[in-house]
Design an enzyme around this catalytic site. Structure first.
Site: not given
Length: 639
Positions: A338, A534, A538
Site C-alpha cells: 500500500d 496500514d 487494506d
C-alpha cells in the site's frame, strides 16, 4: 481548504490486540498445568526421590495434557472418522507410563499441548479483525424526517433519510450530499491520503469522517449494504479462503498416526506368536517401539525453530503472530505495498515553493492557512515554522468551501490561498513560469496551493506526502533478499502513484483502487504473495494474501488482519525478516529429516530387541534435544 473550530474526530474504539477468548484461556491454563506437573514429577523422581511427589506431578501432567487431546482424538475418531496425532500422543504417553517411562509421556503431552495452544491463538485473530473493522460503524446518526431531527440507531436508518452530519462525525451510511460543503477523510476506505472536497451531489461513503463543515446528505443504501458492510464481507471471505489451505502437518498427521497405531498391536502379535516371545517381553518391545516411534522430536521440530526465530524477529521490531506466518514469509515471491501510511508517512509536507520572494510567499500562505485545519494548510504552517518564517498577520479569515481561504491584510488588501477555482474567482491569472510550475507539480502528483493578493498570483506551492526514511534502500534490500517481484497498490491518483514509484525504485504500480479492486489485482499477481499495508481499506487484502504485513502505526483493523506487524514502522527490517524466515525454514526441514531419520533407524532396532528401553529413550530424547538446540541457535540472528 476551509476554516473550522477544533473538533474531536470520531475515532474507532481501540480494542485490546491480544485479548484471549475463554477457549484460549483454557488452552493456556492446560498447557501451563501440564508443564507444572511435568516439572514437579521430574523433581520428585530425579531430585528428591519421592514417589508420591513424582506420581502426583505426572498425574497432573497426564490429566491436563491428555484430557484435551483425548477429547479431540475421540471427536476426530467418531465424528470425522479418522485417526490423528491427538490419539497417537495420548496412547504413546500411556504406553510410556506402562513401561515405567512416565516422564517421557509427560514431555510428549506438554510439547503437543504447547503446539495446539499456539495454533489456537493464531486462528483466533480472525474474530478480532472482524470486530475491529465493525468498530468503524458509529452507533447511529442524526436523521431529519418530516422536517424534524432525531437520533436513529444504525439499523433504523432508511433509504431516503436525510443525515445531518457535523464536523468530526463518522458517516453512518452511504449517502449523497444535498446541502452544504465539506472535506471528508476517505482514507479508511480508499487509502486516499488527502481529504476530498464534497459539494452538493457528491457521494459519501460509510465509515469515512467529515472533517469540517456541516452537511445534509440523502441515504442511498441501508447500513447492511453500505461500503463498510461490503468491506466486512470482503474481509470474511478473505479469511475463509485463507483458512481452507491445508498445512503440511494436516496432510501427514493422520496417515502417520494410523500407521503407528496399527503397527503397535501387529508388532506385539508378531513377537508373541511369530517369534514365540513371552507376553511381557513382547509388550515391552511393542511399547518401546511406540515410544520411539512417537513423534516427540517431530512435534517440537517446528515450534523450537519458529519460536526462536519469532523471538529474534521481535527483538528486531518485527512481530510474527504465528509460526505459519514465519514459514509463509520464507516462501514469498511477490510483495504488494500500500502507498499511503506504508511507503509514505501519511504526513503532508511542502515540497516546493515557486515565487519571486519564497520567504514572503510562505509567510503570507502561513498567515492565511493558520486559520484552517485542513492537512494541506497545516503542512504550510509547519513549513513556515521549520524555516523560521513569521506568518503574515491577517484578519477576517473566511473559508470558501471547495476552493480555499480568504482574509484581509493590514493594508486592507484581500489575500487568498486555494485552488484554480479560487484564483479565477479573484480574477487572477498565472504567469507562464507559474503555469509551467503548476503543470509540473500536478504531473508529479503533488497537491497545489496558489497564493495571491487581489488579482495577483504571488506563489505556487506543491504539497505532497513524505516518503518513509530509507524506503528506497528497503525496497532494494528486499530484492537482494530474493523477493524480485514488488508492486504498489494504492487508491491514490495515477500521477501520485507514478511519482512515488519512481522515487523509491518500483517499476510496477496500480492506482485508483478500491478495496475490492485490490483483491482482484492480488488474484492476478504471481504467488506466494505478501501484502504490506496500514489502513482499514487494506484489511481484506491483508487477510486474503498468503501473508499480511502491517505497520504498527496503522489502524487496529489492519494490525488485527495482518500476520506480521512491523512494530517500529521500519520497512528496512523486512529484508532481514525474509532472510531469517528462510533460515528458519531450512532448519525446520533439517530437523524433520533428522527426527524422522531417528525414528526410521531406532524403531526397527527396538522391535528386534537390539535397543533396550533406556537407550531407546536416550536416542528419542537426544533427538528432541538436538532439534531444540538447532532452533535455539536462531536466537542469535540480527535483522
Amino acid at each position: 481548504m476551509t476554516t473550522s473550530t477544533p473538533t474531536s474526530f470520531a475515532a474507532p474504539t481501540r480494542q485490546p490486540r491480544f485479548n484471549l477468548s475463554p477457549e484460549l484461556r483454557f488452552a493456556v491454563l492446560m498447557t501451563g498445568l501440564t508443564l507444572l506437573g511435568l516439572l514437579v514429577g521430574a523433581a520428585g523422581q530425579y531430585l528428591i526421590g519421592n514417589p508420591f511427589v513424582m506420581w502426583g506431578g505426572y498425574l497432573v501432567a497426564y490429566l491436563a495434557g491428555g484430557i484435551p487431546a483425548g477429547r479431540e482424538a475421540l471427536h476426530s475418531l467418531f465424528v470425522k472418522r479418522k485417526l490423528d496425532v491427538d490419539l497417537l500422543m495420548v496412547v504413546a504417553a500411556l504406553g510410556a507410563a506402562s513401561i515405567g517411562q512416565a516422564a517421557d509421556g509427560a514431555i510428549l503431552l506438554f510439547l503437543f499441548s504447547l503446539s495446539n495452544t499456539l495454533q489456537d491463538w493464531a486462528m483466533g485473530r480472525t474474530k478480532h479483525a472482524i470486530s475491529a473493522l465493525m468498530n468503524l460503524n458509529p452507533a447511529g446518526a442524526t436523521v431529519r424526517r418530516g422536517g424534524r431531527e432525531r437520533w436513529c440507531e444504525l439499523n433504523d436508518i432508511r433509504i431516503g433519510d436525510l443525515l445531518v452530519i457535523k464536523p468530526g462525525e463518522r458517516i453512518a451510511a452511504d449517502a449523497r450530499v444535498t446541502l452544504g460543503h465539506t472535506a471528508v477523510d476517505e482514507s479508511p476506505i480508499t487509502g486516499e491520503s488527502l481529504p476530498i472536497d464534497k459539494a452538493v451531489g457528491a457521494e459519501l461513503a460509510s465509515g469515512t469522517v467529515n472533517l469540517n463543515g456541516s452537511v445534509e446528505a440523502e441515504v442511498l443504501r441501508p447500513a447492511g449494504d453500505s461500503t463498510l458492510a461490503r468491506l466486512v464481507s470482503l474481509m470474511e471471505q478473505a479469511q475463509t479462503a485463507k483458512s481452507r489451505t491445508e498445512t503440511v502437518t494436516e496432510r501427514w498427521e493422520s496417515p502417520y498416526a494410523t500407521v503407528v497405531i496399527v503397527l503397535v498391536p501387529l508388532v506385539f502379535a508378531l513377537l508373541r506368536y511369530g517369534f514365540s516371545l513371552s507376553v511381557d517381553d513382547s509388550w515391552y518391545r511393542a511399547m518401546t517401539f511406540m515410544v520411539v516411534a512417537s513423534p516427540c522430536a517431530v512435534v517440537i521440530s517446528t515450534p523450537a525453530v519458529m519460536l526462536s526465530a519469532m523471538a529474534a524477529a521481535a527483538r528486531g521490531g518485527v512481530l510474527f503472530k504465528s509460526s505459519a506466518a514465519m514459514d509463509a514469509l520464507a516462501r514469498i515471491n511477490t510483495i504488494a505495498f500500500d502507498k499511503t501510511g506504508t511507503l509514505t508517512q501519511a504526513k503532508m509536507k511542502v515540497a516546493r515553493v515557486v515565487a519571486d520572494d519564497e520567504a514572503g510567499a510562505l509567510a503570507l500562505a502561513a498567515g492565511l492557512e493558520s486559520h484552517s485545519e485542513h492537512p494541506i494548510a497545516q503542512a504550510v504552517v509547519t513549513a513556515a515554522r521549520a524555516q523560521n518564517v513569521s506568518a503574515t498577520p491577517v484578519h477576517n479569515a473566511q473559508a470558501r468551501p471547495g476552493m480555499g481561504i480568504e482574509a484581509t491584510l493590514e493594508s486592507g488588501e484581500l489575500a487568498w490561498a486555494g485552488n484554480l477555482r479560487l484564483m479565477e474567482r479573484e480574477g487572477a491569472s498565472l504567469t507562464p513560469v507559474q503555469d509551467a510550475a503548476l503543470r509540473e507539480l500536478n504531473a508529479e502528483g503533488s497537491s497545489t496551493v496558489i497564493v495571491g493578493v487581489g488579482n495577483r498570483v504571488m506563489a505556487v506551492m506543491g504539497v505532497s506526502d513524505t516518503l518513509r526514511p530509507g524506503i528506497a534502500e528497503a525496497i532494494a534490500n528486499l530484492k537482494m533478499a530474493g523477493v524480485e517481484h514488488q508492486v504498489m497498490l494504492t487508491g491514490d491518483k495515477m500521477e501520485v502513484a507514478q511519482a512515488v514509484a519512481g522515487q523509491i525504485g518500483l517499476s510496477e504500480y496500480r492506482a485508483e483502487l478500491l478495496p475490492e479492486d485490490k483483491l482482484r489485482v492480488m488474484g492476478e499477481l504471481p504467488g506466494p504473495l505478501a501484502m504490506v499495508g496500514d489502513g482499514v481499506n487494506d484489511a481484506p487484502a491483508l487477510a486474503r494474501a498468503d501473508l499480511g504485513i502491517a505497520v504498527a502505526s496503522g489502524t487496529d483493523v489492519a494490525i488485527e488482519s495482518a500476520d506480521v506487524v512491523l512494530m517500529k514502522n521500519d520497512l528496512g527490517k523486512l529484508a532481514g525478516a525474509v532472510k531469517l524466515a528462510k533460515d528458519a525454514r531450512r532448519t525446520v526441514i533439517l530437523n524433520l529429516a533428522f527426527a524422522f531419520g531417528v525414528i526410521l533407524i531406532i524403531a526397527p532396532l527396538a522391535v528386534a530387541g537390539k535397543i533396550p528401553l533406556p537407550l531407546g529413550v536416550v536416542a528419542h530424547e537426544g533427538g528432541t534435544v538436538f532439534v531444540v538446540f538447532m532452533g535455539l541457535r536462531l536466537l542469535r540472528h540480527r535483522l
